[in-house]
Enzyme design. Structure first.
Site, PDB file in Angstrom:
ATOM      1  N   ARG A  95       0.855  -1.176   0.000  1.00  0.00           N
ATOM      2  CA  ARG A  95       0.000   0.000   0.000  1.00  0.00           C
ATOM      3  C   ARG A  95       0.898   1.235   0.000  1.00  0.00           C
ATOM      4  O   ARG A  95       2.093   1.163   0.312  1.00  0.00           O
ATOM      5  CB  ARG A  95      -0.891   0.012   1.251  1.00  0.00           C
ATOM      6  CG  ARG A  95      -1.997  -1.038   1.162  1.00  0.00           C
ATOM      7  CD  ARG A  95      -2.723  -1.204   2.484  1.00  0.00           C
ATOM      8  NE  ARG A  95      -3.544  -0.065   2.837  1.00  0.00           N
ATOM      9  CZ  ARG A  95      -4.207   0.037   3.992  1.00  0.00           C
ATOM     10  NH1 ARG A  95      -4.120  -0.935   4.903  1.00  0.00           N
ATOM     11  NH2 ARG A  95      -4.964   1.090   4.251  1.00  0.00           N
ATOM     12  N   HIS A  96       0.315   2.374  -0.360  1.00  0.00           N
ATOM     13  CA  HIS A  96       0.978   3.672  -0.214  1.00  0.00           C
ATOM     14  C   HIS A  96       1.372   3.873   1.248  1.00  0.00           C
ATOM     15  O   HIS A  96       0.857   3.194   2.146  1.00  0.00           O
ATOM     16  CB  HIS A  96      -0.015   4.757  -0.630  1.00  0.00           C
ATOM     17  CG  HIS A  96      -1.345   4.573   0.093  1.00  0.00           C
ATOM     18  ND1 HIS A  96      -1.563   5.060   1.371  1.00  0.00           N
ATOM     19  CD2 HIS A  96      -2.453   3.895  -0.255  1.00  0.00           C
ATOM     20  CE1 HIS A  96      -2.772   4.706   1.765  1.00  0.00           C
ATOM     21  NE2 HIS A  96      -3.347   3.997   0.805  1.00  0.00           N
ATOM     22  N   ASN A 102      -5.963   8.266   6.312  1.00  0.00           N
ATOM     23  CA  ASN A 102      -5.736   7.136   7.227  1.00  0.00           C
ATOM     24  C   ASN A 102      -5.628   7.632   8.668  1.00  0.00           C
ATOM     25  O   ASN A 102      -6.176   7.014   9.584  1.00  0.00           O
ATOM     26  CB  ASN A 102      -4.449   6.374   6.881  1.00  0.00           C
ATOM     27  CG  ASN A 102      -4.501   5.638   5.564  1.00  0.00           C
ATOM     28  OD1 ASN A 102      -3.549   5.674   4.791  1.00  0.00           O
ATOM     29  ND2 ASN A 102      -5.607   4.962   5.288  1.00  0.00           N
ATOM     30  N   ARG A 148      -1.836   9.702  -2.877  1.00  0.00           N
ATOM     31  CA  ARG A 148      -0.988   8.993  -1.895  1.00  0.00           C
ATOM     32  C   ARG A 148      -0.045   7.974  -2.536  1.00  0.00           C
ATOM     33  O   ARG A 148       1.059   7.749  -2.030  1.00  0.00           O
ATOM     34  CB  ARG A 148      -1.853   8.362  -0.805  1.00  0.00           C
ATOM     35  CG  ARG A 148      -3.008   7.484  -1.269  1.00  0.00           C
ATOM     36  CD  ARG A 148      -4.013   7.360  -0.123  1.00  0.00           C
ATOM     37  NE  ARG A 148      -5.114   6.422  -0.316  1.00  0.00           N
ATOM     38  CZ  ARG A 148      -6.284   6.716  -0.859  1.00  0.00           C
ATOM     39  NH1 ARG A 148      -6.481   7.926  -1.361  1.00  0.00           N
ATOM     40  NH2 ARG A 148      -7.257   5.822  -0.916  1.00  0.00           N
ATOM     41  N   GLU A 174      -8.339   3.264  -5.397  1.00  0.00           N
ATOM     42  CA  GLU A 174      -9.058   2.638  -4.282  1.00  0.00           C
ATOM     43  C   GLU A 174     -10.558   2.512  -4.579  1.00  0.00           C
ATOM     44  O   GLU A 174     -11.111   3.247  -5.407  1.00  0.00           O
ATOM     45  CB  GLU A 174      -8.819   3.443  -2.989  1.00  0.00           C
ATOM     46  CG  GLU A 174      -9.435   2.856  -1.722  1.00  0.00           C
ATOM     47  CD  GLU A 174      -9.073   1.377  -1.454  1.00  0.00           C
ATOM     48  OE1 GLU A 174      -9.294   0.539  -2.344  1.00  0.00           O
ATOM     49  OE2 GLU A 174      -8.619   1.074  -0.340  1.00  0.00           O
ATOM     50  N   HIS A 243      -3.755   0.213  -3.008  1.00  0.00           N
ATOM     51  CA  HIS A 243      -4.606   0.513  -1.852  1.00  0.00           C
ATOM     52  C   HIS A 243      -5.137  -0.771  -1.218  1.00  0.00           C
ATOM     53  O   HIS A 243      -5.076  -1.841  -1.820  1.00  0.00           O
ATOM     54  CB  HIS A 243      -5.781   1.378  -2.310  1.00  0.00           C
ATOM     55  CG  HIS A 243      -5.328   2.567  -3.088  1.00  0.00           C
ATOM     56  ND1 HIS A 243      -5.065   3.771  -2.505  1.00  0.00           N
ATOM     57  CD2 HIS A 243      -5.032   2.711  -4.412  1.00  0.00           C
ATOM     58  CE1 HIS A 243      -4.640   4.633  -3.420  1.00  0.00           C
ATOM     59  NE2 HIS A 243      -4.614   4.009  -4.604  1.00  0.00           N
TER      60      HIS A 243
HETATM   61  O1  F6P Z   1      -8.987   3.098   5.117  1.00  0.00           O
HETATM   62  C1  F6P Z   1      -8.218   2.981   3.999  1.00  0.00           C
HETATM   63  C2  F6P Z   1      -9.020   2.486   2.830  1.00  0.00           C
HETATM   64  O2  F6P Z   1      -8.143   2.394   1.746  1.00  0.00           O
HETATM   65  C3  F6P Z   1     -10.221   3.357   2.460  1.00  0.00           C
HETATM   66  O3  F6P Z   1      -9.925   4.422   1.615  1.00  0.00           O
HETATM   67  C4  F6P Z   1     -11.126   2.348   1.820  1.00  0.00           C
HETATM   68  O4  F6P Z   1     -12.451   2.775   1.756  1.00  0.00           O
HETATM   69  C5  F6P Z   1     -10.915   1.156   2.701  1.00  0.00           C
HETATM   70  O5  F6P Z   1      -9.572   1.200   3.101  1.00  0.00           O
HETATM   71  C6  F6P Z   1     -11.188  -0.174   2.031  1.00  0.00           C
HETATM   72  O6  F6P Z   1     -11.199  -1.182   2.995  1.00  0.00           O
HETATM   73  P1  F6P Z   1     -12.588  -1.795   3.504  1.00  0.00           P
HETATM   74  O7  F6P Z   1     -13.226  -2.367   2.289  1.00  0.00           O
HETATM   75  O8  F6P Z   1     -12.184  -2.833   4.509  1.00  0.00           O
HETATM   76  O9  F6P Z   1     -13.406  -0.689   4.126  1.00  0.00           O
END
Ligand code: F6P
Length: 308
Positions: A95-96, A102, A148, A174, A243
């Site tokens: 990941r970044h 975050n 990012r 993402e 991501h």
């Molecule tokens: O929190 C970081 C992130 O990359 C968010 O931008 C994204 O919505 C999420 O993780 C994705 O993970 P999950 O599907 O578990 O919410």
């Protein structure tokens, strides 16, 4: 003596267990593979705790607020490649570095790196320089098109001094959380209880209003995964910087989890400031699609920041 270090907690589909992918020298590699295979073969998302034997690969420091650990590189499982001769090409996923979103535990958005995230980018570049031989021009970075990942890779560019190629693919961006971009995860739980429950019940298929589901993301990243396979097949080492959700999907497509246990895909935990190293296990001949296996997973310079 810190011989047990949990690195990758696959949090749970159906219970409160977790399985762990970890690394620590040679021992960690095997365990990493086994941990992943266990989730693979289980046919459901029950998971098993793996213990890591051997040296830990970090000093337990929190990357978000610690100084650079002394000699972080000597703590990593060390292998020095000799180009493509005599070894398999490698695919790394990372990941970044930690972003400002975050830090605020925010869903989505397009924020830049936090100070801890910028430090990770520096560590990643130095680790690659010290552990890979990419002088032969066989190293390719494939990144998403978000701020990012761009900032993370920009720092690598400086450290790697031009001995690499960068490919930008917006299909690695993402997951789009639609109406809920910019909510914090706790706001989403509290203010969109119904949506939260629906997502919890079926995270693979749940689609954010005006956004995407994991199934959508799997389809979206698939062309980039084919390109990554192609690069690896051509003998390139590849680093994918993307991501959490997109890397879960990339990992699932590369390892065959999409066929074997798709429900687990949204539960794979790929922490910030960690790397997954994959190598081809089978296929690639007679028209068979290649399958890749996790060889090792490790954090760089600490356990990585807390949080999503
Ligand atoms: O929190 C970081 C992130 O990359 C968010 O931008 C994204 O919505 C999420 O993780 C994705 O993970 P999950 O599907 O578990 O919410």
């Amino acid at each position: 003596m810190l011989l047990l270090r949990v690195l990758f907690l696959v949090s749970v589909c159906l219970g409160a267990k977790a399985f762990v992918l970890s690394s620590g020298g040679g021992g960690g590699s095997a365990l990493g593979k086994r941990g992943f295979a266990m989730a693979h073969q289980s046919g459901h998302c029950d998971v098993a705790m793996q213990e890591v034997a051997g040296e830990v690969t970090n000093n337990g420091a929190d990357a978000s607020n610690s100084e650079e650990p002394a000699c972080y590189a000597c703590r990593q499982p060390k292998w020095v490649s000799n180009g493509t001769k005599g070894r398999k090409p490698v695919i790394f996923l990372s990941r970044h570095g930690q972003s400002m979103a975050n830090v605020q535990d925010m869903i989505g958005m397009n924020e830049g790196l936090s100070p801890a995230g910028a430090k990770y980018a520096g560590r990643l570049g130095r680790w690659l320089r010290e552990n890979l031989n990419f002088e032969d021009g066989n190293f390719v970075i494939v990144r998403s098109d978000m701020v990012r990942t761009t900032e993370t890779v920009e720092q690598l560019r400086e450290t790697l001094d031009g001995h690499h190629t960068i490919e930008v693919r917006d299909c690695l961006n993402e997951i789009n959380a639609g109406d809920y971009e910019g909510y914090t995860f706790s706001e989403f739980r509290a203010k969109a209880e119904h949506e939260h429950q629906a997502r919890k019940k079926d995270k693979l298929r749940y689609r954010y209003p005006r956004g995407e589901s994991y199934e959508d993301v799997l389809r979206r990243v698939s062309p980039a995964v084919n390109e990554i396979r192609q690069l690896e097949g051509d003998g390139k080492d590849v680093l994918v910087v993307a991501h959490q959700a997109t890397l879960r999907c990339v990992l699932a497509l590369l390892t065959g989890l999409t066929e074997e246990d798709p429900e687990c895909i949204p539960e794979l935990t790929i922490p910030l400031h960690s790397m997954v190293r994959l190598e081809r296990q089978e296929g690639g001949k007679d028209g068979k699609a290649c399958k890749y296996g996790i060889v090792e997973t490790f954090t760089l310079g600490g356990t990585g920041p807390e949080g999503h």
